[in-house]
Design a protein around this motif. Sequence first.
Motif, short mmCIF file in Angstrom:
data_model
loop_
_atom_site.label_atom_id
_atom_site.label_comp_id
_atom_site.label_asym_id
_atom_site.label_seq_id
_atom_site.Cartn_x
_atom_site.Cartn_y
_atom_site.Cartn_z
N GLN A 102 46.44 19.05 14.18
CA GLN A 102 47.74 18.81 14.77
C GLN A 102 47.74 19.19 16.27
O GLN A 102 48.61 18.76 17.01
N THR A 105 41.95 16.75 18.24
CA THR A 105 41.06 15.99 17.35
C THR A 105 39.74 15.73 18.06
O THR A 105 39.69 15.56 19.29
N GLN A 129 40.46 15.00 22.04
CA GLN A 129 41.80 14.88 22.61
C GLN A 129 42.69 16.00 22.11
O GLN A 129 42.84 16.21 20.91
N ARG A 131 46.36 17.47 21.52
CA ARG A 131 47.64 16.82 21.14
C ARG A 131 48.82 17.71 21.51
O ARG A 131 49.79 17.78 20.80
N ALA A 133 51.23 17.72 24.13
CA ALA A 133 51.79 16.96 25.25
C ALA A 133 52.71 17.81 26.14
O ALA A 133 52.81 17.54 27.33
#
Length: 178
Positions: A102, A105, A129, A131, A133
């Motif tokens: 979560q 990744t 990446q 996650r 934001a």
Amino acid sequence: MHYFSQLFNYDHPWSHVVIGMWHKYPNPHCSHVVTIDVVDRTVDPQTGVIRTERILGCKQKAPIWIVKLFGGSEDAFVREVSFIDPANKTATITSVNLSLSQFATCYESIRYTPSLDGRTTFAQTAEIQARVALWRSAADKLENWLVQRFEQNAHLGKIGFSDVLRQLWENREQQQSQ
């Protein structure tokens, strides 16, 4: 998002490398991989392609700031799916982290193919990446740390797998020539 890739040749034929894949763990160079569980294995009766799904259990120390910010523990799990195609002499492995997915990744893809000189070409890519934001600076720091860790593990994996192949095949060849 960060990317990692590497390409090189193992000094062993494709068939030896594919057999060696199943002997890669445990090994002292990849001590972070502590468990390997086969979840599923099938053979396509028409193509002969072998599909194997495994869960790898890993132990890795994360920096304190990552643990404080995202939680979690040293224990992490990765889902790996491999396809061995003996007719076309290709082996493809994909993996993705299950733990803390979560927050970040890591999609990895590995492909083994025979080279023209009898060796085996290894192509590896990873897409990492974060996650998170809302906190771009934290996401960048997390991605950078993950890429560094991935590169370290990839280097150790290459050394460890080379040792596995050497032990499996070169020792066997020496014994047969005696």
